[in-house]
Design a protein around this motif. Structure first.
Motif, short mmCIF file in Angstrom:
data_model
loop_
_atom_site.label_atom_id
_atom_site.label_comp_id
_atom_site.label_asym_id
_atom_site.label_seq_id
_atom_site.Cartn_x
_atom_site.Cartn_y
_atom_site.Cartn_z
N THR A 1 0.81 -1.47 0.23
CA THR A 1 0.14 -0.02 0.19
C THR A 1 0.63 1.49 -0.12
O THR A 1 0.12 2.52 -0.42
CB THR A 1 -0.58 0.38 1.01
N PHE A 2 1.95 1.11 0.46
CA PHE A 2 2.52 2.14 0.50
C PHE A 2 3.03 3.08 -0.41
O PHE A 2 3.24 4.27 -0.77
CB PHE A 2 4.00 2.33 1.24
N LYS A 3 3.17 2.34 -1.98
CA LYS A 3 3.72 2.26 -3.12
C LYS A 3 2.22 3.65 -3.75
O LYS A 3 2.33 4.20 -4.61
CB LYS A 3 3.56 0.94 -3.67
N GLU A 4 1.33 3.26 -3.32
CA GLU A 4 -0.15 4.21 -3.28
C GLU A 4 0.45 5.43 -3.24
O GLU A 4 0.05 6.39 -3.21
CB GLU A 4 -1.37 3.73 -2.94
N GLU A 5 0.96 5.81 -2.16
CA GLU A 5 1.27 7.28 -1.89
C GLU A 5 2.36 7.17 -2.50
O GLU A 5 2.94 8.75 -3.16
CB GLU A 5 1.86 6.96 -0.03
N SER A 6 3.42 6.84 -1.97
CA SER A 6 5.07 7.01 -3.03
C SER A 6 5.09 5.77 -2.98
O SER A 6 6.37 5.16 -2.47
CB SER A 6 5.61 8.28 -2.13
N ARG A 7 6.40 5.58 -4.52
CA ARG A 7 7.16 4.58 -4.68
C ARG A 7 8.63 4.70 -3.61
O ARG A 7 9.18 3.33 -3.45
CB ARG A 7 7.73 4.16 -5.91
N LEU A 8 8.71 6.37 -3.60
CA LEU A 8 10.13 6.32 -2.61
C LEU A 8 9.49 6.16 -0.64
O LEU A 8 10.31 5.26 -0.91
CB LEU A 8 10.47 8.14 -2.76
N LEU A 9 8.45 6.71 -0.51
CA LEU A 9 7.72 5.87 1.00
C LEU A 9 8.32 4.39 0.89
O LEU A 9 8.47 3.90 1.29
CB LEU A 9 7.00 5.80 0.91
N GLU A 10 7.37 3.25 -0.12
CA GLU A 10 7.92 2.22 -0.03
C GLU A 10 9.26 1.85 0.16
O GLU A 10 9.96 1.11 0.55
CB GLU A 10 7.43 1.62 -0.85
N ASP A 11 9.82 2.38 -0.84
CA ASP A 11 11.75 1.59 -1.23
C ASP A 11 12.10 2.36 0.13
O ASP A 11 13.21 1.54 0.65
CB ASP A 11 12.08 2.30 -2.85
N THR A 12 12.54 3.68 0.42
CA THR A 12 12.95 3.74 1.57
C THR A 12 12.64 3.14 3.09
O THR A 12 14.02 2.52 3.51
CB THR A 12 12.39 5.53 2.18
N VAL A 13 11.35 2.37 3.36
CA VAL A 13 11.02 1.28 4.09
C VAL A 13 11.36 0.54 4.42
O VAL A 13 12.15 -0.03 5.14
CB VAL A 13 9.79 1.70 4.60
N ASN A 14 11.19 0.10 3.00
CA ASN A 14 11.82 -0.97 2.95
C ASN A 14 13.87 -1.88 2.93
O ASN A 14 13.90 -2.86 3.20
CB ASN A 14 11.56 -2.19 2.02
N ALA A 15 14.01 -0.20 2.11
CA ALA A 15 15.42 -0.24 2.25
C ALA A 15 16.27 -0.17 4.12
O ALA A 15 17.26 -1.15 3.71
CB ALA A 15 15.64 0.80 1.51
N ARG A 16 15.37 0.30 4.72
CA ARG A 16 15.89 0.82 6.17
C ARG A 16 15.42 -0.93 6.76
O ARG A 16 16.65 -1.69 7.48
CB ARG A 16 14.80 1.31 6.83
N ASN A 17 14.30 -1.51 6.39
CA ASN A 17 14.31 -3.01 6.85
C ASN A 17 15.35 -3.58 6.27
O ASN A 17 16.25 -4.79 7.52
CB ASN A 17 13.33 -3.89 6.16
N ILE A 18 16.06 -3.58 4.99
CA ILE A 18 17.26 -4.95 4.54
C ILE A 18 18.53 -4.40 5.80
O ILE A 18 19.05 -5.22 5.67
CB ILE A 18 17.11 -4.56 3.06
N THR A 19 18.44 -3.27 5.41
CA THR A 19 19.96 -2.62 5.98
C THR A 19 19.76 -2.78 7.65
O THR A 19 21.95 -3.44 8.26
CB THR A 19 19.99 -0.61 6.07
N LEU A 20 18.68 -3.45 8.29
CA LEU A 20 18.88 -4.13 9.39
C LEU A 20 18.91 -5.69 9.47
O LEU A 20 20.12 -5.77 10.20
CB LEU A 20 17.38 -3.77 10.29
N ALA A 21 19.42 -5.92 8.28
CA ALA A 21 19.95 -7.82 7.80
C ALA A 21 21.59 -7.52 7.90
O ALA A 21 22.05 -8.54 8.14
CB ALA A 21 18.75 -8.13 7.13
N GLU A 22 21.62 -6.48 6.57
CA GLU A 22 23.37 -6.05 6.14
C GLU A 22 23.44 -5.82 7.54
O GLU A 22 24.98 -6.36 7.38
CB GLU A 22 22.75 -5.07 5.43
N GLU A 23 23.20 -5.20 7.90
CA GLU A 23 24.62 -5.06 9.74
C GLU A 23 24.66 -6.22 10.30
O GLU A 23 25.81 -6.35 10.60
CB GLU A 23 23.59 -3.85 10.40
N LEU A 24 23.51 -7.47 10.24
CA LEU A 24 24.08 -8.23 10.89
C LEU A 24 24.84 -9.22 10.43
O LEU A 24 25.34 -10.83 10.29
CB LEU A 24 22.90 -9.22 11.07
N ASN A 25 24.79 -9.45 8.23
CA ASN A 25 25.68 -9.50 7.23
C ASN A 25 24.55 -11.07 7.50
O ASN A 25 25.28 -12.45 7.12
CB ASN A 25 27.26 -10.55 8.32
N LEU A 26 23.43 -10.99 7.43
CA LEU A 26 22.54 -12.18 7.39
C LEU A 26 21.53 -11.89 6.08
O LEU A 26 20.60 -10.89 5.94
CB LEU A 26 21.88 -12.77 8.56
#
Length: 298
Positions: A48-73
């Motif tokens: 649903t985020f992309k209905e408001e803004s693709r940038l919003l969806e990408d930024t929120v989930n980039a953050r989620n992904i970086t949390l895994a990247e920080e753990l190298n997992l």
């Protein structure tokens, strides 16, 4: 070597489908898989985020992904909607690294303002199903079976996001999938094929076209019953809500009794590898899972 994942449980498994959260933990413990839960992760937006803004969806989930990247997992989720959304964002941002670095720089700038690490694109996003099939392996899974599910006929309900949200998916064909059926075979169960197994459950329509949503859900359940299924098994908690939690309402709309149990994927696998039913939240389902347990001798 122990398999380790940065665990993204998502929202539904921590609320309306708490049994999914419970059964995933029980299965991971039984198989010796370590889940490092991402406590600081946020909702993926469920598309649903992309209905408001693709940038919003990408930024929120980039953050989620970086949390895994920080753990190298690798990031692991048991929700196919989360898999579809986060996995697609990961694909898009990895592509942006090559084709649109300015866009990725904008996202990383927003992350930096919130004190977050920048997106690097050096991890993977995978569903529990892909982890079982590709990382743990079907042969090892078969070797771990304690209770062979020989008496059980299982109908997979893949749903939409797991198969169609990303440009490519591992270990399967989005048009003719077999990964869940292969898991069933490894557990000793008989796969049931029916028309609706790769179609939509109707959940996305439920908030504004409830009757059509329930008609769609009823059609899928009826098809599985007609094909001889003892249960539906889904990798998506949103599908589970429409197919199990709302099955009594679906029955009223279509004017027919259904009564087909709907299991979460980790519940089925956990039963086969020896986890007791009381650890899997099977009593939380709206449609009784007692017929399944009786078939398995519980």
């Amino acid at each position: 070597m122990t398999l380790r994942y940065a665990y993204f449980p998502g929202c539904v498994a921590q609320g309306a489908c708490r049994e999914l959260y419970q059964s995933t933990a029980a299965l991971a413990q039984a198989l010796g898989i370590e889940l490092v839960e991402l406590k600081k992760a946020s909702c993926c937006g469920s598309g649903t985020f992309k209905e408001e803004s693709r940038l919003l969806e990408d930024t929120v989930n980039a953050r989620n992904i970086t949390l895994a990247e920080e753990l190298n997992l690798p990031l692991l989720t048991h929700c196919s909607t989360c898999q579809g959304v986060i996995g697609h964002v990961d694909e898009r941002l990895k592509e942006a690294q090559q084709t649109n670095p300015a866009y990725l720089e904008e996202i990383n700038g927003l992350l930096q303002k919130e004190g977050c690490s920048p997106y690097q694109g050096n991890t993977t996003v995978k569903h529990l199903l892909w982890a079982l099939v590709g990382d743990f392996g079907l042969e090892e899974l078969q070797r771990r079976v304690v209770l062979k599910l020989s008496n059980l006929k299982c109908a997979a309900f893949y749903g939409c996001y797991l198969l169609r949200a990303q440009k490519s998916i591992p270990f399967d064909d989005p048009h003719q999938p077999e990964s869940m059926e292969n898991v069933f075979r490894a557990l000793g169960a008989t796969p049931v094929y029916y028309r609706g197994r790769t179609q939509c459950c109707g959940w996305p329509l439920s908030s504004y076209a409830t009757t059509q949503s329930f008609e769609m859900a009823g059609r899928q359940v009826k098809d599985a019953i007609a094909a001889g299924a003892d249960c539906l098994v889904t990798p998506c908690p949103l599908c589970h809500l429409n197919l199990d939690s709302r099955q009594p309402e679906v029955e009223k709309v279509i004017g027919e009794k259904l009564g087909l149990p709907v299991l979460h994927l980790p519940q089925l696998v956990a039963l086969a590898v020896g986890v007791e039913p009381k650890q899997l939240g099977l009593d939380r389902h709206i449609v009784s899972t007692r017929p399944i347990l009786e078939k398995l001798g519980w």
